[in-house]
Design a protein around this motif. Structure first.
Motif, PDB file in Angstrom:
ATOM      1  N   ASP A 299      48.478  79.580  65.717  1.00  0.00           N
ATOM      2  CA  ASP A 299      48.945  80.650  66.590  1.00  0.00           C
ATOM      3  C   ASP A 299      47.863  81.709  66.753  1.00  0.00           C
ATOM      4  OD1 ASP A 299      51.497  79.676  67.152  1.00  0.00           O
ATOM      5  OD2 ASP A 299      52.192  80.291  65.157  1.00  0.00           O
ATOM      6  N   LEU A 300      47.811  82.260  67.935  1.00  0.00           N
ATOM      7  CA  LEU A 300      46.851  83.326  68.219  1.00  0.00           C
ATOM      8  C   LEU A 300      47.370  84.648  67.664  1.00  0.00           C
ATOM      9  CD1 LEU A 300      44.338  84.248  70.218  1.00  0.00           C
ATOM     10  CD2 LEU A 300      46.235  85.241  71.466  1.00  0.00           C
ATOM     11  N   ASN A 301      46.467  85.410  67.083  1.00  0.00           N
ATOM     12  CA  ASN A 301      46.788  86.739  66.595  1.00  0.00           C
ATOM     13  C   ASN A 301      46.387  87.739  67.684  1.00  0.00           C
ATOM     14  OD1 ASN A 301      46.891  89.129  65.150  1.00  0.00           O
ATOM     15  ND2 ASN A 301      46.170  88.173  63.268  1.00  0.00           N
ATOM     16  N   GLU A 302      47.356  88.192  68.476  1.00  0.00           N
ATOM     17  CA  GLU A 302      47.015  89.025  69.636  1.00  0.00           C
ATOM     18  C   GLU A 302      46.283  90.317  69.290  1.00  0.00           C
ATOM     19  OE1 GLU A 302      50.493  87.602  72.717  1.00  0.00           O
ATOM     20  OE2 GLU A 302      49.882  89.698  72.697  1.00  0.00           O
ATOM     21  N   PRO A 303      46.694  91.038  68.208  1.00  0.00           N
ATOM     22  CA  PRO A 303      45.939  92.262  67.893  1.00  0.00           C
ATOM     23  C   PRO A 303      44.440  91.997  67.672  1.00  0.00           C
ATOM     24  CG  PRO A 303      47.997  92.240  66.688  1.00  0.00           C
ATOM     25  CD  PRO A 303      47.880  90.892  67.357  1.00  0.00           C
ATOM     26  N   LYS A 304      44.106  90.848  67.091  1.00  0.00           N
ATOM     27  CA  LYS A 304      42.682  90.557  66.882  1.00  0.00           C
ATOM     28  C   LYS A 304      41.961  90.436  68.220  1.00  0.00           C
ATOM     29  CE  LYS A 304      42.518  88.133  62.435  1.00  0.00           C
ATOM     30  NZ  LYS A 304      42.309  86.843  61.769  1.00  0.00           N
ATOM     31  N   LEU A 305      42.614  89.776  69.173  1.00  0.00           N
ATOM     32  CA  LEU A 305      41.986  89.599  70.486  1.00  0.00           C
ATOM     33  C   LEU A 305      41.866  90.953  71.189  1.00  0.00           C
ATOM     34  CD1 LEU A 305      40.888  87.669  72.638  1.00  0.00           C
ATOM     35  CD2 LEU A 305      43.219  87.382  73.486  1.00  0.00           C
ATOM     36  N   ARG A 306      42.900  91.766  71.048  1.00  0.00           N
ATOM     37  CA  ARG A 306      42.881  93.081  71.698  1.00  0.00           C
ATOM     38  C   ARG A 306      41.730  93.931  71.153  1.00  0.00           C
ATOM     39  NH1 ARG A 306      45.293  96.918  69.804  1.00  0.00           N
ATOM     40  NH2 ARG A 306      47.014  95.816  68.817  1.00  0.00           N
ATOM     41  N   VAL A 307      41.559  93.914  69.830  1.00  0.00           N
ATOM     42  CA  VAL A 307      40.476  94.684  69.223  1.00  0.00           C
ATOM     43  C   VAL A 307      39.123  94.134  69.681  1.00  0.00           C
ATOM     44  CG1 VAL A 307      39.344  95.223  67.030  1.00  0.00           C
ATOM     45  CG2 VAL A 307      41.836  95.408  67.233  1.00  0.00           C
ATOM     46  N   LEU A 308      38.996  92.815  69.687  1.00  0.00           N
ATOM     47  CA  LEU A 308      37.736  92.189  70.095  1.00  0.00           C
ATOM     48  C   LEU A 308      37.369  92.586  71.526  1.00  0.00           C
ATOM     49  CD1 LEU A 308      35.776  89.689  69.164  1.00  0.00           C
ATOM     50  CD2 LEU A 308      37.008  88.547  70.990  1.00  0.00           C
ATOM     51  N   LEU A 309      38.353  92.624  72.396  1.00  0.00           N
ATOM     52  CA  LEU A 309      38.093  92.949  73.799  1.00  0.00           C
ATOM     53  C   LEU A 309      37.959  94.452  74.018  1.00  0.00           C
ATOM     54  CD1 LEU A 309      40.685  90.533  75.453  1.00  0.00           C
ATOM     55  CD2 LEU A 309      38.208  90.235  75.392  1.00  0.00           C
ATOM     56  N   GLY A 310      38.413  95.222  73.029  1.00  0.00           N
ATOM     57  CA  GLY A 310      38.363  96.676  73.186  1.00  0.00           C
ATOM     58  C   GLY A 310      39.293  97.182  74.267  1.00  0.00           C
ATOM     59  N   VAL A 311      40.433  96.515  74.430  1.00  0.00           N
ATOM     60  CA  VAL A 311      41.394  96.968  75.447  1.00  0.00           C
ATOM     61  C   VAL A 311      42.665  97.460  74.768  1.00  0.00           C
ATOM     62  CG1 VAL A 311      40.554  95.397  77.234  1.00  0.00           C
ATOM     63  CG2 VAL A 311      42.384  94.641  75.693  1.00  0.00           C
ATOM     64  N   ASP A 312      43.422  98.283  75.471  1.00  0.00           N
ATOM     65  CA  ASP A 312      44.681  98.785  74.933  1.00  0.00           C
ATOM     66  C   ASP A 312      45.823  97.866  75.303  1.00  0.00           C
ATOM     67  OD1 ASP A 312      43.925 101.115  73.627  1.00  0.00           O
ATOM     68  OD2 ASP A 312      43.759 102.202  75.517  1.00  0.00           O
ATOM     69  N   ASP A 381      37.138  85.133  65.342  1.00  0.00           N
ATOM     70  CA  ASP A 381      38.263  84.851  64.454  1.00  0.00           C
ATOM     71  C   ASP A 381      39.518  85.350  65.159  1.00  0.00           C
ATOM     72  OD1 ASP A 381      40.149  84.721  62.447  1.00  0.00           O
ATOM     73  OD2 ASP A 381      39.361  86.475  61.382  1.00  0.00           O
ATOM     74  N   LEU A 382      40.346  84.454  65.623  1.00  0.00           N
ATOM     75  CA  LEU A 382      41.532  84.844  66.390  1.00  0.00           C
ATOM     76  C   LEU A 382      42.829  84.414  65.719  1.00  0.00           C
ATOM     77  CD1 LEU A 382      40.458  83.887  70.038  1.00  0.00           C
ATOM     78  CD2 LEU A 382      40.401  86.132  68.954  1.00  0.00           C
ATOM     79  N   ARG A 383      42.728  83.859  64.518  1.00  0.00           N
ATOM     80  CA  ARG A 383      43.916  83.268  63.888  1.00  0.00           C
ATOM     81  C   ARG A 383      44.779  84.264  63.152  1.00  0.00           C
ATOM     82  NH1 ARG A 383      42.484  79.193  59.698  1.00  0.00           N
ATOM     83  NH2 ARG A 383      44.627  79.717  59.201  1.00  0.00           N
ATOM     84  N   ILE A 384      46.037  83.902  62.989  1.00  0.00           N
ATOM     85  CA  ILE A 384      46.906  84.607  62.052  1.00  0.00           C
ATOM     86  C   ILE A 384      46.653  83.981  60.684  1.00  0.00           C
ATOM     87  CG2 ILE A 384      49.296  85.051  61.384  1.00  0.00           C
ATOM     88  CD1 ILE A 384      50.061  84.914  64.329  1.00  0.00           C
ATOM     89  N   ALA A 385      46.244  84.808  59.736  1.00  0.00           N
ATOM     90  CA  ALA A 385      45.919  84.278  58.409  1.00  0.00           C
ATOM     91  C   ALA A 385      47.130  83.583  57.801  1.00  0.00           C
ATOM     92  CB  ALA A 385      45.466  85.412  57.497  1.00  0.00           C
ATOM     93  N   GLU A 386      46.872  82.491  57.100  1.00  0.00           N
ATOM     94  CA  GLU A 386      47.946  81.773  56.409  1.00  0.00           C
ATOM     95  C   GLU A 386      47.608  81.669  54.928  1.00  0.00           C
ATOM     96  OE1 GLU A 386      48.634  78.009  58.378  1.00  0.00           O
ATOM     97  OE2 GLU A 386      48.713  78.998  60.324  1.00  0.00           O
TER      98      GLU A 386
END
Ligand code: ATP
Ligand code: MG
Length: 573
Positions: A299-312, A381-386
């Motif tokens: 599963d994609l971890n959306e907050p990680k992608l948001r931080v990476l892109l620097g978008v709100d 790194d876009l994953r939800i840690a398991e």
């Protein structure tokens, strides 16, 4: 306090909406009563606990030089328009109109008000550093208020805001608050961990949550047993596997997959493990759409992608956008042949030697796809840690997952608000420069609730001394005058010694009093009846351990003082 004069409406049952222990027990112990969803009246017993949390918070913040203020709860819309959050904050912000039709909101947080104050009152670097805090009622129209005080709509928060001249100073203020928070929660007597956190829509770059460890917690935390790294799962870094070699790669082929769009179905049809799939997800942001790639079983971890892109703002793309980006509907899309759209791949995707993905054509997939040969993408790194993942900090060892209740949150904000709201200060060269800010919150009611989650048993609450509404619960067993007189004498002595005592002088049966005492959970119970009167001994019980002591009445004060006074400092004792 005499129980006969106290409002102590205890109950055997809790209402059906109470599902977690702290909510059930706060209701049963007569600490809170529901007025509306997420809105409560705090009864005397509950208020004593909240006051204890607040007292510890104030002492520790005053100790590091923070100054207390009180800001209004009703805030004019202009301030929120200035910061840009009137639009952005969404339906959690309760908006109201006054009689003239002016727009206001009930403060869910106070960056806008404090930055306005800073803009008008902080003129020179000589006034810095400055840290202002308040303990005040917030309103957030939470989508799912639940668990009593844990997630209310109206709740009391301590919020603090630091102002510094430069980033170094701001970081120093941040770490000082980190230290103060650690002392606060240690003094509250809860088991907690500071963890690295996503910065959410408050913005900024450096952030920690203070998490009380509890199975009922809403947050998942990852910790590394090797290097001590601890982070909210929203942010926890996972080490990527080594990249695959290209050597065994064969040719890429198109496979017909009519009406089969889910990974499970394509996987069954082709007889390929979902681990060999590349899942492509398109997101829209306030800028261009992006494509994110995950391994089929992840599963994609959306907050990680948001931080990476620097978008709100990050949301799954509409079917139209997906069609425009990939030329096919979701379910049949992949990275091969995509042009003009940024592609970001989780490390695991790039480590696949041969993969299956959508062909960007209806009812078709590709197999034999080789990352690096057939498409290129930025690695991230876009994953939800398991549980069991490799730690992204030390690369070694494995991450383990626990659950926590977020009781505090600290952020380094930088100049996000000071720039928007023109809060500048003259630096040492007399040049106007935006203030460097940090913000720091503690949920007062949530801390009390979290403490109960950690300290209860099947009979009730087991308060640790620092947050206990009373330290001693003195029970008179029997209605006879000599019992009441002897208990009253003990009550006076204990109070004179500075102990916080609830004296159950009600004309109730002993069994009833014992049950109530277990439920409300004061750390030390003292019981005296006719038998004790004759022997000169009182029965003392420690609530948490259940340990019993027979103590001579004239030694009771010293027995309890020796145990209670040092325990008032919680884990700092
Ligand atoms: P959450 O993710 O739990 O909603 P948050 O990130 O929105 O929390 P902050 O904005 O950082 O919370 O608020 C600071 C503190 O206020 C939190 O750490 C928490 O202790 C408390 N808090 C936040 N929302 C609530 C709520 N609805 N009820 C009670 N306490 C809350
Ligand atoms: Mg929230």
């Amino acid at each position: 306090m005499r129980a006969s004069r106290f409002l102590l409406p205890t109950a055997k049952e809790a209402p059906a909406d109470a599902t977690v222990a702290s909510h059930v027990l706060m209701m049963r112990a007569g600490m809170i009563r529901r007025v509306a969803a997420g809105i409560y009246t705090i009864l005397p017993l509950g208020l004593r606990v909240l006051r204890k949390v607040e007292h510890i918070v104030r002492e520790e913040l005053d100790r590091v030089g923070c100054l207390e203020v009180t800001m209004p709860m009703v805030i004019p819309a202009e301030l929120w328009e200035e910061s840009g959050r009137w639009e952005f904050y969404g339906p959690e912000l309760l908006r109201v109109k006054d009689r003239k039709g002016g727009d206001f909101c009930l403060g869910p947080t106070h960056e806008e008000v404090i930055t306005t104050l800073a803009a008008s009152e902080i003129k020179s670097y000589r006034q810095l550093p400055l840290n202002l805090y308040q303990v005040q009622t917030k309103f957030r129209d939470e989508i799912r208020p639940r668990f009593g005080l844990m997630r209310g709509r109206e709740f009391v928060m301590k919020d603090a805001y630091s102002f510094d001249l430069d980033p170094d100073g701001a970081r120093e203020s941040y770490w000082q608050m980190h230290e103060a928070y650690s002392r606060i929660f240690a003094r509250c007597g809860v088991t907690f961990a500071p963890v690295e956190a996503d910065t959410g829509n408050i913005g900024g770059s450096l952030s920690h949550e203070f998490q009380v460890i509890a199975d009922t917690g809403e947050d998942a935390l990852a910790t590394c047993t090797n290097c001590g790294y601890a982070a909210n799962v929203e942010k926890a870094q996972v080490a990527g596997p080594p990249l695959a070699g290209l050597t065994s790669a064969g040719a890429r082929q198109t496979v017909s997959t009519p009406n089969v769009g889910t990974i499970a179905d394509v996987s069954a049809l082709m007889g390929v493990d979902p681990k060999q799939f590349i899942k492509a997800l398109v997101f829209e942001t306030e800028e261009e759409p992006v494509m994110a790639l995950m391994r089929g079983d992840r599963d994609l971890n959306e907050p990680k992608l948001r931080v990476l892109l620097g978008v709100d703002d990050l949301r799954p793309a509409t079917p139209e956008t997906i069609l425009r980006v990939a030329g096919a509907p979701a379910g049949f899309i992949g990275p091969v042949g995509i042009e003009g759209t940024r592609i970001i791949a989780d490390h695991e995707v790039l480590a696949l030697s041969e993969a299956v993905c959508g062909a960007n054509a209806v009812d078709e997939h590709l197999k034999g796809v080789v990352p690096g040969r057939d498409f290129t993408a930025e690695a991230a790194d876009l994953r939800i840690a398991e549980e069991g993942d490799a730690c992204g900090r030390c690369g070694d060892s494995t991450l383990s997952l626990r659950r926590g209740i977020e009781v505090g949150h600290i952020f380094y904000l930088g100049t996000k608000y000071s720039e928007a709201m023109k809060a500048t200060v003259l630096d040492t060269n007399g040049k106007a420069t935006p203030l460097e800010m940090g913000c720091y919150g503690i949920g007062i009611g949530r801390t009390a609730a979290a403490c109960i989650e950690q300290n209860h048993d099947e009979n009730g609450i087991c308060w640790p001394v620092p947050l206990a509404p009373f330290e001693v619960h003195l029970l008179a067993l029997g209605k006879q005058d000599e019992v009441l007189d002897a208990c009253t004498a003990l009550y006076d002595q204990l109070q004179d010694a500075g102990l916080d005592v609830l004296f159950d002088d009600r004309p109730e049966r002993p069994g009833f009093k014992f049950k109530d005492a277990e439920l409300v959970g004061m750390p030390w119970r003292v019981a005296l009846g006719k038998r004790g009167l004759e022997s000169g001994m009182v029965e003392v019980m420690e609530r948490a351990s259940g340990e019993r002591f027979d103590v001579a009445s004239d030694e009771l004060v010293s027995f309890l003082s020796e145990r209670i006074v040092p325990a008032r400092r919680g884990d700092l004792a």
